[in-house]
Design a protein around this motif. Structure first.
Motif, mmCIF file in Angstrom:
data_model
loop_
_atom_site.group_PDB
_atom_site.id
_atom_site.type_symbol
_atom_site.label_atom_id
_atom_site.label_comp_id
_atom_site.label_asym_id
_atom_site.label_seq_id
_atom_site.Cartn_x
_atom_site.Cartn_y
_atom_site.Cartn_z
ATOM 1 N N ASP A 46 26.720 10.417 66.398
ATOM 2 C CA ASP A 46 26.991 10.752 65.379
ATOM 3 C C ASP A 46 28.102 11.518 65.651
ATOM 4 O O ASP A 46 29.100 12.451 64.631
ATOM 5 C CB ASP A 46 25.950 12.351 65.257
ATOM 6 N N LYS A 47 28.224 11.882 66.808
ATOM 7 C CA LYS A 47 29.603 12.807 67.281
ATOM 8 C C LYS A 47 31.455 12.153 66.718
ATOM 9 O O LYS A 47 32.109 12.494 66.335
ATOM 10 C CB LYS A 47 30.403 12.659 68.562
ATOM 11 N N TYR A 48 30.856 10.831 67.257
ATOM 12 C CA TYR A 48 32.311 9.515 66.715
ATOM 13 C C TYR A 48 32.166 9.534 65.587
ATOM 14 O O TYR A 48 33.161 10.025 65.021
ATOM 15 C CB TYR A 48 31.915 7.892 66.674
ATOM 16 N N ILE B 33 23.473 10.353 69.843
ATOM 17 C CA ILE B 33 24.109 11.428 69.984
ATOM 18 C C ILE B 33 25.567 10.983 69.652
ATOM 19 O O ILE B 33 26.102 11.609 69.115
ATOM 20 C CB ILE B 33 23.614 12.294 71.018
ATOM 21 N N PRO C 247 33.759 14.976 73.710
ATOM 22 C CA PRO C 247 33.119 15.537 73.625
ATOM 23 C C PRO C 247 33.609 17.525 74.428
ATOM 24 O O PRO C 247 34.257 17.693 75.022
ATOM 25 C CB PRO C 247 32.046 15.619 74.054
ATOM 26 N N GLU C 248 34.118 18.094 72.788
ATOM 27 C CA GLU C 248 33.684 19.920 74.209
ATOM 28 C C GLU C 248 33.119 20.149 75.102
ATOM 29 O O GLU C 248 33.282 21.144 75.276
ATOM 30 C CB GLU C 248 33.881 20.446 71.898
ATOM 31 N N GLU D 273 31.601 11.895 63.414
ATOM 32 C CA GLU D 273 32.984 13.726 62.952
ATOM 33 C C GLU D 273 33.933 13.677 62.888
ATOM 34 O O GLU D 273 34.343 13.884 62.365
ATOM 35 C CB GLU D 273 31.730 14.438 63.805
#
Length: 408
Positions: free
Chosen positions: A55-57, A52, A34-35, A59
Motif C-alpha cells: 500500500d505504501k509503495y 502494508i 517510510p515516514e 501511494e
C-alpha cells in the motif's frame, strides 16, 4: 548518449547507471523510506506486513506518476524497512568490535560508502549516543557519496531534527570511492550496505578449445543500436583481476566438464566460445583502494549472493525497469542507458579469497574474514523482539534471505 562508439562492458554499465545527466541513479531511482517506523508488535503477521508495504509503495508510485513524466523506480533496503533496528544491529557489531580492539585508546571512526537517504548513519549514531555515551564522545562518521543529490539529502537529514538530537560528528564527502586519493592512517570501520550489487562488471567468455579469455565490448552504431563483440583480453584491470583470481585456485564454472566440451567441439556448428561470465572488476578497484588508502580498515559489507530472474551467464545481473506499476525484467544488459536498474549478485566466498590476496596477504584466513548469512548476523546482533509480529513471525529475518554479510 554515446553513438558510434566502442567500450568495455563495465564502462557501458557505468554510463548507464551513473552518468550525471541521464544515469539511472541520477534520474530514476528513489529509495523507499517510510515516514514512520513500523510497530511490528501491532502487525498480525508477515502477510499483513507485506500488504502494508504494498500500500505504501502504491501511494509513492502513484504520486510520482502524477508529478513526473518518467516512471521512476522505487526500491527498498533492509535499513529502511526495519529502521532503526537493522541499523542498531550494525551499530552493536561495530561497537562490540571497537571495544574489544581499540577502546579507549583510539577514536571510533566510521566511513560509509553510498549512504542512500542517510538512514543507516542516523540509526548507528542514535544507538551509540543512547547506549554507549562514552564511545559516542569519541565517534566520527564520514559518508562517501558519489551522488550530489543524495549527498545533499544526507546532509539535510539532521536539519529536521531538534537541535539537541543532531549529530555533530558527521561529514558528507561528495566523491566517488574510485576517485579517493587521501591516505586515512587511522583504524576505521568501512561500511557498504547494498552497494556492491551496483558495481559495474566486465564480461568475459573463453575460447572452447584453448580456454583463453576474451573480453566483451559493446559497439554502438550511428543509430544507437548495440552489438556485443569479443577481443583478446588487453584491458589491464581485467588482466589483473584474472591473475589475482587464479592465485586463489578458483576455476570458473563455464570451464567445467572439459571432456564434454572437447567432445562437443568435434561436431559441426559447435560454439567457439563458452557461455558468458561477469567478473567484478570494479570490486577489485575497491579492494585496492582500501589497501592503499585505508590500510587499517575493518570492512562491513552486506549484499545479495543470489538473484532471481538474472540474465544468462555466471554471476549475471538482473536488469529491470518499472512500467505501469509493474517490474519488468529484461534479458540483456544492452538496454537504453539510464532507464534500467542493473544489479549483480556477489560471490562472497570468492570475494573472501580475493580480499585475502589483496588486503590481508600476511594474515591467516580464519582471523581475517567472516562470511555469514544476514540472518545469522541478525540473530546474534539484532534485537529480534522489536521486529517480531503479533503472530511470532519476524520479517527482519524472513526478508533478504538471499543476503550475506562480509566482516573483516
Amino acid at each position: 548518449m554515446p553513438l558510434e562508439a566502442k567500450m568495455l562492458v563495465r564502462d557501458f554499465i557505468d554510463d548507464s547507471l551513473y552518468h550525471p545527466n541521464y544515469g539511472y541513479f541520477s534520474k530514476q531511482a528513489v529509495i523507499f523510506s517510510p515516514e514512520t517506523d513500523f510497530e511490528f508488535d501491532k502487525i498480525k503477521d508477515n502477510m499483513e506486513f507485506l500488504d502494508i508495504i504494498a500500500d505504501k509503495y502504491k501511494e509513492i508510485e502513484d504520486d510520482m506518476d502524477v508529478r513526473d513524466e518518467v516512471a521512476r523506480q522505487v526500491w527498498h533496503t533492509p535499513t529502511e524497512l526495519f529502521k532503526p533496528w537493522y541499523g542498531y544491529a550494525i551499530a552493536k557489531y561495530i561497537v562490540t568490535e571497537y571495544k574489544l580492539n581499540n577502546y579507549p585508546h583510539k577514536d571510533l571512526i566510521i566511513y560509509e560508502m553510498g549512504a542512500g537517504n542517510g538512514t543507516l548513519m542516523m540509526n548507528i549514531l542514535d544507538y551509540i549516543q543512547q547506549f554507549e555515551p562514552t564511545v559516542y564522545e569519541r565517534t566520527r562518521y564520514r559518508i562517501i557519496e558519489i551522488s550530489k543529490k543524495l549527498a545533499q539529502r544526507q546532509g539535510e537529514r539532521q536539519e529536521v531534527r531538534d537541535a539537541t538530537r543532531r549529530h555533530r560528528c558527521v561529514e558528507v564527502i561528495n566523491k566517488s570511492i574510485f576517485e579517493w586519493d587521501t591516505l586515512v592512517p587511522d583504524h576505521c570501520f568501512f561500511v557498504g550496505m547494498e552497494v556492491l550489487d551496483n558495481f559495474s562488471h566486465d564480461l568475459i567468455r573463453y575460447d572452447t578449445v584453448t580456454e583463453e579469455p576474451l573480453q566483451g565490448m559493446v559497439a554502438i552504431d550511428e543509430e544507437g543500436d548495440y552489438t556485443e563483440i569479443y577481443t583478446p583480453v588487453s584491458d589491464p584491470l581485467i588482466q589483473k583481476y584474472l591473475s589475482i583470481r587464479k592465485q586463489t585456485g578458483y576455476r570458473p564454472p563455464v570451464l567445467a566438464r572439459r571432456f564434454l566440451r572437447r567432445l562437443r567441439n568435434r561436431f559441426p556448428f559447435a560454439p567457439n566460445m563458452t557461455k558468458p561470465e561477469f567478473i567484478p572488476t570494479k570490486l577489485l578497484l575497491l579492494l585496492e583502494t582500501l589497501k592503499t588508502h585505508f590500510p587499517k580498515h575493518r570492512l562491513v559489507l552486506s549484499d545479495f549472493y543470489t538473484l532471481p530472474e538474472a540474465i544468462p551467464g555466471t554471476d549475471a545481473p538482473v536488469v529491470q525497469t518499472r512500467y505501469s506499476g509493474t517490474m519488468v525484467p529484461c534479458s540483456t544488459y544492452m538496454v537504453m542507458p539510464g532507464m534500467f536498474d542493473i544489479f549483480f549478485p556477489t560471490n562472497f566466498e570468492l570475494l573472501k579469497d580475493m580480499y585475502q590476496q589483496v588486503c590481508r596477504p600476511s594474515l591467516g584466513m580464519e582471523k581475517s574474514v567472516k562470511v555469514q548469512t544476514q540472518r545469522q548476523f541478525l540473530e546474534r546482533y539484532g534485537d529480534l523482539e522489536r521486529t517480531r509480529t503479533y503472530s511470532g513471525e519476524n520479517p527482519m529475518l524472513m526478508y533478504y534471505e538471499n543476503n550475506k554479510m562480509f566482516l573483516s
